[in-house]
Design a protein around this motif. Structure first.
Motif, PDB file in Angstrom:
ATOM      1  N   GLY A  58       0.752  -1.303  -0.081  1.00 53.10           N
ATOM      2  CA  GLY A  58       0.016  -0.031   0.006  1.00 53.10           C
ATOM      3  C   GLY A  58       0.857   1.194  -0.124  1.00 53.10           C
ATOM      4  O   GLY A  58       1.300   1.657   1.138  1.00 53.10           O
ATOM      5  N   GLU A  59       1.174   1.973  -1.085  1.00 54.89           N
ATOM      6  CA  GLU A  59       1.646   3.314  -1.267  1.00 54.89           C
ATOM      7  C   GLU A  59       3.123   3.218  -1.246  1.00 54.89           C
ATOM      8  O   GLU A  59       3.768   3.910  -1.442  1.00 54.89           O
ATOM      9  CB  GLU A  59       1.223   4.330  -0.242  1.00 54.89           C
ATOM     10  CG  GLU A  59      -0.229   4.574  -0.299  1.00 54.89           C
ATOM     11  CD  GLU A  59      -0.624   5.729   0.786  1.00 54.89           C
ATOM     12  OE1 GLU A  59       0.045   5.588   1.891  1.00 54.89           O
ATOM     13  OE2 GLU A  59      -1.525   6.658   0.565  1.00 54.89           O
ATOM     14  N   GLN A 189       6.304   0.230  10.496  1.00 60.83           N
ATOM     15  CA  GLN A 189       6.569   0.261  11.598  1.00 60.83           C
ATOM     16  C   GLN A 189       6.232  -0.639  12.653  1.00 60.83           C
ATOM     17  O   GLN A 189       5.135  -1.117  12.395  1.00 60.83           O
ATOM     18  CB  GLN A 189       6.328   1.706  12.379  1.00 60.83           C
ATOM     19  CG  GLN A 189       6.801   3.082  11.482  1.00 60.83           C
ATOM     20  CD  GLN A 189       8.322   3.184  11.823  1.00 60.83           C
ATOM     21  OE1 GLN A 189       8.925   3.110  13.075  1.00 60.83           O
ATOM     22  NE2 GLN A 189       8.997   3.552  10.903  1.00 60.83           N
ATOM     23  N   GLU A 190       6.927  -0.929  13.735  1.00 57.77           N
ATOM     24  CA  GLU A 190       6.489  -2.039  14.668  1.00 57.77           C
ATOM     25  C   GLU A 190       4.910  -1.996  15.162  1.00 57.77           C
ATOM     26  O   GLU A 190       4.330  -2.736  15.393  1.00 57.77           O
ATOM     27  CB  GLU A 190       7.353  -2.070  15.933  1.00 57.77           C
ATOM     28  CG  GLU A 190       7.650  -3.616  16.548  1.00 57.77           C
ATOM     29  CD  GLU A 190       8.550  -3.459  17.695  1.00 57.77           C
ATOM     30  OE1 GLU A 190       8.347  -3.681  18.555  1.00 57.77           O
ATOM     31  OE2 GLU A 190       9.832  -2.955  17.254  1.00 57.77           O
ATOM     32  N   ARG A 191       4.746  -0.500  15.516  1.00 63.67           N
ATOM     33  CA  ARG A 191       3.360  -0.342  16.176  1.00 63.67           C
ATOM     34  C   ARG A 191       2.254  -0.415  14.822  1.00 63.67           C
ATOM     35  O   ARG A 191       1.131  -1.080  15.637  1.00 63.67           O
ATOM     36  CB  ARG A 191       3.288   1.290  16.608  1.00 63.67           C
ATOM     37  CG  ARG A 191       2.199   1.712  17.054  1.00 63.67           C
ATOM     38  CD  ARG A 191       2.208   3.076  17.843  1.00 63.67           C
ATOM     39  NE  ARG A 191       0.864   3.504  18.383  1.00 63.67           N
ATOM     40  CZ  ARG A 191       0.112   4.293  17.398  1.00 63.67           C
ATOM     41  NH1 ARG A 191       0.551   4.639  16.035  1.00 63.67           N
ATOM     42  NH2 ARG A 191      -1.089   4.556  17.895  1.00 63.67           N
ATOM     43  N   VAL A 300      -3.391   2.543  12.017  1.00 60.42           N
ATOM     44  CA  VAL A 300      -2.648   2.510  10.831  1.00 60.42           C
ATOM     45  C   VAL A 300      -2.601   3.956  10.188  1.00 60.42           C
ATOM     46  O   VAL A 300      -3.579   4.671   9.936  1.00 60.42           O
ATOM     47  CB  VAL A 300      -3.440   1.200   9.860  1.00 60.42           C
ATOM     48  CG1 VAL A 300      -2.653   1.610   8.505  1.00 60.42           C
ATOM     49  CG2 VAL A 300      -3.355  -0.057  10.287  1.00 60.42           C
ATOM     50  N   THR A 301      -1.515   4.443  10.091  1.00 53.71           N
ATOM     51  CA  THR A 301      -1.117   5.693   9.634  1.00 53.71           C
ATOM     52  C   THR A 301      -1.535   5.863   7.985  1.00 53.71           C
ATOM     53  O   THR A 301      -1.928   6.954   7.435  1.00 53.71           O
ATOM     54  CB  THR A 301       0.227   6.081   9.695  1.00 53.71           C
ATOM     55  OG1 THR A 301       1.169   5.069   9.339  1.00 53.71           O
ATOM     56  CG2 THR A 301       0.596   6.276  11.186  1.00 53.71           C
ATOM     57  N   ARG A 306      -5.833   1.619   4.978  1.00 50.60           N
ATOM     58  CA  ARG A 306      -7.241   1.706   5.743  1.00 50.60           C
ATOM     59  C   ARG A 306      -8.280   1.501   4.733  1.00 50.60           C
ATOM     60  O   ARG A 306      -9.134   0.618   5.204  1.00 50.60           O
ATOM     61  CB  ARG A 306      -7.270   3.178   6.660  1.00 50.60           C
ATOM     62  CG  ARG A 306      -6.513   3.098   7.797  1.00 50.60           C
ATOM     63  CD  ARG A 306      -7.086   4.129   8.802  1.00 50.60           C
ATOM     64  NE  ARG A 306      -7.219   5.321   8.365  1.00 50.60           N
ATOM     65  CZ  ARG A 306      -6.487   6.415   8.186  1.00 50.60           C
ATOM     66  NH1 ARG A 306      -5.074   6.217   8.721  1.00 50.60           N
ATOM     67  NH2 ARG A 306      -6.682   7.683   7.520  1.00 50.60           N
ATOM     68  N   GLU A 307      -8.509   2.255   3.870  1.00 48.34           N
ATOM     69  CA  GLU A 307      -9.389   2.151   2.808  1.00 48.34           C
ATOM     70  C   GLU A 307      -9.516   0.909   2.217  1.00 48.34           C
ATOM     71  O   GLU A 307     -10.735   0.342   2.083  1.00 48.34           O
ATOM     72  CB  GLU A 307      -9.231   3.525   2.004  1.00 48.34           C
ATOM     73  CG  GLU A 307      -9.812   4.559   2.121  1.00 48.34           C
ATOM     74  CD  GLU A 307      -9.773   5.432   1.054  1.00 48.34           C
ATOM     75  OE1 GLU A 307      -9.717   5.234  -0.076  1.00 48.34           O
ATOM     76  OE2 GLU A 307      -9.855   6.903   1.376  1.00 48.34           O
ATOM     77  N   GLN A 308      -8.312   0.449   1.773  1.00 49.70           N
ATOM     78  CA  GLN A 308      -8.351  -0.959   0.802  1.00 49.70           C
ATOM     79  C   GLN A 308      -8.843  -1.999   2.009  1.00 49.70           C
ATOM     80  O   GLN A 308      -9.522  -2.799   1.450  1.00 49.70           O
ATOM     81  CB  GLN A 308      -7.022  -1.126   0.335  1.00 49.70           C
ATOM     82  CG  GLN A 308      -6.783  -0.077  -0.785  1.00 49.70           C
ATOM     83  CD  GLN A 308      -5.276  -0.161  -0.962  1.00 49.70           C
ATOM     84  OE1 GLN A 308      -4.395  -0.841  -0.742  1.00 49.70           O
ATOM     85  NE2 GLN A 308      -4.985   0.945  -1.881  1.00 49.70           N
TER      86      GLN A 308
END
Lengths: 321, 254
Positions: A58-59, A189-191, A300-301, A306-308
């Motif tokens: 994603g991106e 990222q881990e988070r 999720v940044t 998120r959308e997908q």
């Protein structure tokens, strides 16, 4: 975002996954190759690879490692399916004859073992030992979940929590791993990796509950297997457990569903579950898991991810096969 | 169903009647205990799906690792993983011999063993070994499919497929720990052939042709067949120009 649009968005990446599946699942032995091809061509929705690709890419720029993880996950899923068909004595999967039906139990065993080996071999090309540790623990739990499922056949004393624990292990875990490993290998990222793992779990729970609903409601010719197959086999899924908790139905249902039950008892039990309102209740629980998964996406940044993922989980709930 | 009721010691160990050396015996006990702990599942035990490890594969695997000076703790984990994998694959051969109510558990018992093999190797962190063992599993399953699906096979081809099934995991250890060691590879091949000829390999009921009926009775080859095969591979006359050190240690004496 619609499911179809998400597929189009990842069309090239999914093609690469298909190519990897085709190359790596291909056996020298012609019968093994045919059996493997039967599974590949049966297709399926490639849900697990898609989760891995979205979470991993994603991106972001293309990563061959993410594609390898995605293909390995699908191969592990295929290996479990071919063995499951022996366990369930299934003749059909997605409307087509199973490997077991076409070539026998032994061939199905060898095909599954072969695919599992190829999957691990593909994963071994990814230079990240954490991937193996997580995947290995997941597969151990998956096996334990499958053993528990057999242990709980015809066990009416099991509660809904037992069912939820079982589907966590047998289905949700692999979807959770798809998201987690995809994100991890893709460099999240881990988070975010942790959030996506939790998201995958919730989405996977919804996926399996819907699958169990479709066992009662899906048209046999669309789902590709007989209606009420789980119940006939003694596998008590959420709709059956909820129906059995109704005071007016429980006793009758327990009396009907037992080892060696004749077809007419199975048919009556299926009718009782469908008429009990348990299906709507189970669907509500699936919706709650879906809501939970959406909530978890808050961590999720990447907006596109998120959308997908939301689009994909919505499809899970609405699907009819 | 119990596997490996007896361990026929053949090949490089022939003539070694002193039993296991202390170190090997201790390692065998530890590995067996560890592998059984991994295989153990209450419900499988309750339903009498019993499993065991292959002493033959242990013996050769141990010799291979010892001669490569693999540290004890690593050797213990690798051997446990290999024996779990061997058992996981082998129990699947028996699927049609179990009753309907237990077949599903037999499938899962094998899968459970394989999952534990993977877990141990993942913890060990040796991706190259993982890759080689997976390649061995691929070849084993191709050989099994050949035995299952091919038209009646000649005795030589049958023997070759059986050798693949029994030897490939050990060959993977040789490839990993003794790269380019033709001597070790030959030693493994010879030991495996002896093992099969002596009836130590699991009887494969799916074998075809004339071998099949004997196989079902628990004897793979007639004396005549065995003599011919011995002649083909000179298994009992075979001598390595330079014998790997580990084998001497594994034998305890020579």
């Amino acid at each position: 975002m619609e499911f179809h649009d998400i597929y189009l968005l990842y069309r090239r990446e999914l093609e690469r996954v298909e190519q990897l599946l085709d190359e790596r699942a291909h056996a020298e032995h012609s019968d093994l190759a045919k059996a493997g091809r039967t599974l590949l061509e049966a297709g399926g929705k490639r849900i697990r690879p898609l989760f891995a690709l979205i979470c991993g890419l994603g991106e972001r720029a293309w990563s061959e490692d993410v594609a390898k993880v995605a293909a390995a996950l699908e191969m592990i899923h295929m290996a479990t399916l071919v063995h499951d068909d022996v366990i369930d004595r299934a003749d059909l999967r997605r409307g087509k004859p199973t490997v077991r039906k076409s070539y026998g139990n032994l061939a199905a065993m060898y095909t599954g073992d072969y695919l599992f080996a190829r999957a691990i071999q593909l994963l071994a090309e990814v230079d990240n030992l954490a991937v193996h540790r997580l995947m290995a623990r997941g597969i151990v739990l998956l096996c334990e979940g499958e053993i528990e499922q057999i242990e709980d056949f015809y066990n009416w004393s099991q509660g809904v929590m037992t069912y939820l624990r079982r589907i966590h292990r047998k289905t949700a875990l692999l979807i959770s791993l798809s998201c987690q490993l995809g994100a991890m290998v893709g460099g999240a990222q881990e988070r975010e990796v942790a959030a996506l793992a939790r998201f995958g779990h919730a989405a996977g729970m919804a996926f399996q509950i819907v699958d169990d609903l479709l066992d009662f409601t899906g048209a046999a010719e669309i789902v590709g297997k007989p209606v009420g197959g789980d119940l006939r086999q003694g596998n008590l899924t959420l709709p059956a457990l909820l129906a059995a908790s109704r005071p007016e139905l429980g006793q009758r249902l327990r009396a009907l569903v037992r080892e060696g039950m004749p077809d007419e008892d199975a048919e009556e039990a299926i009718r009782l579950v469908v008429a009990s309102g348990a299906l709507a209740e189970a669907e509500r629980l699936a919706e709650r898991y879906l809501e939970k998964s959406r909530h978890l996406l808050g961590a999720v940044t990447r907006e596109a991810v998120r959308e997908q993922l939301m689009g994909l989980t919505s499809f899970i709930i609405r699907r009819r096969y | 169903m119990i596997y490996y009721p007896q361990h026929t010691r053949v090949g490089p160990f022939e003539g070694d009647d002193t039993g296991l050396t202390d170190a090997r015996e201790a390692m065998f006990q530890r590995v067996t205990r560890c592998a059984k702990a991994h295989m153990d599942h209450d419900y499988l035990a309750k339903r009498k799906v019993r499993q065991a490890v292959s002493p033959f594969h242990f013996d050769l695997g141990y010799a291979i690792l010892q001669s490569a000076a693999v540290p004890e703790s690593e050797a213990e984990r690798v051997l446990t993983a290999v024996l779990l994998l061997e058992q996981g694959l082998s129990i699947h051969d028996e699927i049609d011999e179990w009753g309907a109510e237990q077949q599903g558990l037999v499938v899962l018992a094998g899968d459970y063993d394989s999952s534990k093999y993977y877990l141990i190797l993942a913890e060990l962190g040796d991706r190259q070994l993982m890759h080689e063992l997976c390649e061995a599993v691929v070849r084993i399953n191709e050989a099994k499919m050949d035995l299952l699906m091919a038209s009646p096979l000649s005795l030589d081809v049958y023997m070759e497929r059986m050798s693949t099934i029994e030897a490939e995991l050990l060959r993977a250890l040789v490839r990993h720990y003794h790269p380019n060691s033709g001597a070790w590879m030959a030693q493994v091949d010879e030991a495996v052939r002896n093992h099969i000829l002596a009836g130590g390999a699991r009887v494969r009921v799916f074998t075809r042709g004339t071998v099949s009926s004997r196989a079902r009775e628990g004897l793979l080859f007639s004396a005549k067949d065995a003599a011919r095969l011995r002649g083909t591979w000179s298994v009992f006359d075979y001598a390595l120009p330079e014998e790997p050190k580990g084998l001497q240690a594994a034998e305890g004496k020579r």
